[in-house]
Design an enzyme around this catalytic site. Structure first.
Site, short mmCIF file in Angstrom:
data_model
loop_
_atom_site.label_atom_id
_atom_site.label_comp_id
_atom_site.label_asym_id
_atom_site.label_seq_id
_atom_site.Cartn_x
_atom_site.Cartn_y
_atom_site.Cartn_z
N ASP A 44 1.04 -0.92 0.10
CA ASP A 44 -0.19 0.08 0.00
C ASP A 44 0.99 1.61 -0.15
OD1 ASP A 44 0.85 -0.13 2.74
OD2 ASP A 44 -1.17 -0.05 3.65
N SER A 45 2.21 0.71 0.03
CA SER A 45 3.24 2.28 -0.06
C SER A 45 3.23 2.66 -1.49
CB SER A 45 4.41 1.82 -0.06
OG SER A 45 4.87 0.86 -0.79
N ASP A 83 -1.45 -6.68 -0.35
CA ASP A 83 -1.03 -5.70 0.61
C ASP A 83 -2.52 -5.44 1.45
OD1 ASP A 83 0.36 -4.49 3.06
OD2 ASP A 83 1.43 -3.37 2.60
N LYS A 112 -0.94 -9.57 2.73
CA LYS A 112 -0.25 -9.16 3.80
C LYS A 112 -1.30 -8.21 5.03
CE LYS A 112 3.14 -5.82 3.43
NZ LYS A 112 2.75 -4.58 4.74
N GLU A 114 -0.95 -6.05 8.89
CA GLU A 114 -0.30 -5.32 9.38
C GLU A 114 -1.05 -5.61 11.23
OE1 GLU A 114 1.03 -1.62 9.16
OE2 GLU A 114 1.36 -1.02 6.68
N GLU A 181 9.76 -4.15 10.19
CA GLU A 181 9.95 -3.72 9.97
C GLU A 181 10.55 -1.77 10.82
OE1 GLU A 181 6.58 -1.22 6.77
OE2 GLU A 181 8.20 0.84 6.54
O1 KIV Z 1 3.59 -0.98 1.74
C1 KIV Z 1 4.28 -1.51 1.72
O2 KIV Z 1 5.26 -1.14 0.50
C2 KIV Z 1 5.33 -1.90 2.55
C3 KIV Z 1 6.62 -2.61 2.66
C4 KIV Z 1 7.74 -1.59 3.72
C5 KIV Z 1 6.81 -3.72 3.12
O3 KIV Z 1 4.51 -2.87 3.53
#
Ligand code: KIV
Length: 263
Positions: A44-45, A83, A112, A114, A181
């Protein structure tokens, strides 16, 4: 990436070889990264580097589905993790509903999520229902507003023990790997030793089971901010600007298009 990775191969890599994960947000880059990296993460970056927003929190599930489909289309042979964006997994039923959308609307291999101990029950519900989950502990970018900034974790013994508990809880919940992280390197090493699934670090030192980097950071494409842990393997921004400047110069001087580039 000659042969598609599997969950079994990812788990088996622990202690045998380091895993390389990189973010990808579209087919163009996914196609370039897939033959080299073990795992592509549609992080989600993308909300920061591609959508130009200040943090990841406004990424939506529909956007993640769009980008995940693009990555999978560009790299059908890649092991792809989607994510789960902020607000899509606040309870077990909501999380399952949204993860089912990922599986039903994209060919992604895993999601993924968090969160550590606080999210173990939700992750357990997902894994029991056939969803492959990669955890994410330590500095949680989705907590940036709640915590008032990006805070490195593992600075004292209590924080170290809590990270070990997080990792163990996620392993017990059925996660196949965990991203860690923004954690002091010695603490991340202890966390890696406390679980049997791979711990993939970002800003967590070398003594973990693999590394993940945001591709636009490591290729030097994202200029607003570079975290200390990012190594720029390319000065992509400078190279691109130079190329576009050459194009402009040649357009203005009538050197482009030449006969070679003309029908
Ligand atoms: O969103 C992302 O790119 C991430 C990485 C920082 C692991 O979660």
């Amino acid at each position: 990436m000659s042969k598609k990775m599997t969950i079994t191969a990812i788990k088996r890599a622990k202690g045998e070889r380091k895993l390389t994960m990189i973010t990808a947000y579209d087919a163009l880059f996914a196609r370039l990264f897939a033959p080299i990296a073990d795992i592509l993460l549609v992080g989600d970056s993308l909300n920061m580097s591609f959508a130009g927003r200040g943090d990841t929190l406004s990424a939506t599930l529909d956007q993640m589905l769009y980008h995940t489909n693009a990555v999978c289309a560009g790299a059908p042979e890649a092991f792809v993790i989607c994510d789960m964006p902020f607000g899509t997994f606040y309870d077990s039923a909501t999380a399952l509903h949204h993860c089912l959308r990922v599986y039903q609307e994209t060919p992604a291999d895993a999601v993924k999520i968090e969160g550590g101990t606080s999210h173990a029950a939700i992750i357990r519900h997902l894994t029991c229902n056939g969803i492959a989950v990669c955890g994410h502990i330590g500095l949680l970018p989705q907590a940036v507003r709640a915590e008032g900034g990006y805070k490195v974790k593992g600075k004292d013994e209590a924080s170290a023990l809590s990270l070990i508990e997080d990792a163990k809880a996620l392993e017990a919940a059925g996660a196949f790997a965990i991203v860690i992280e923004g954690v002091k390197a010695d603490v991340a090493a202890r966390v890696a030793r406390s679980v049997t699934i791979p711990l993939i670090g970002i800003g967590a030192g070398a003594e973990v089971d693999g590394q993940v980097l945001v591709f636009s950071d490591m290729l030097g494409l994202y200029e607003p901010f570079t975290p200390k842990f990012v190594k720029k393997y390319l000065d992509g921004a400078a190279l691109i600007k130079e190329a576009v400047q050459s194009y402009k110069n040649e357009v203005e001087s009538d050197h482009f298009p030449s006969t070679e580039h003309t029908y």
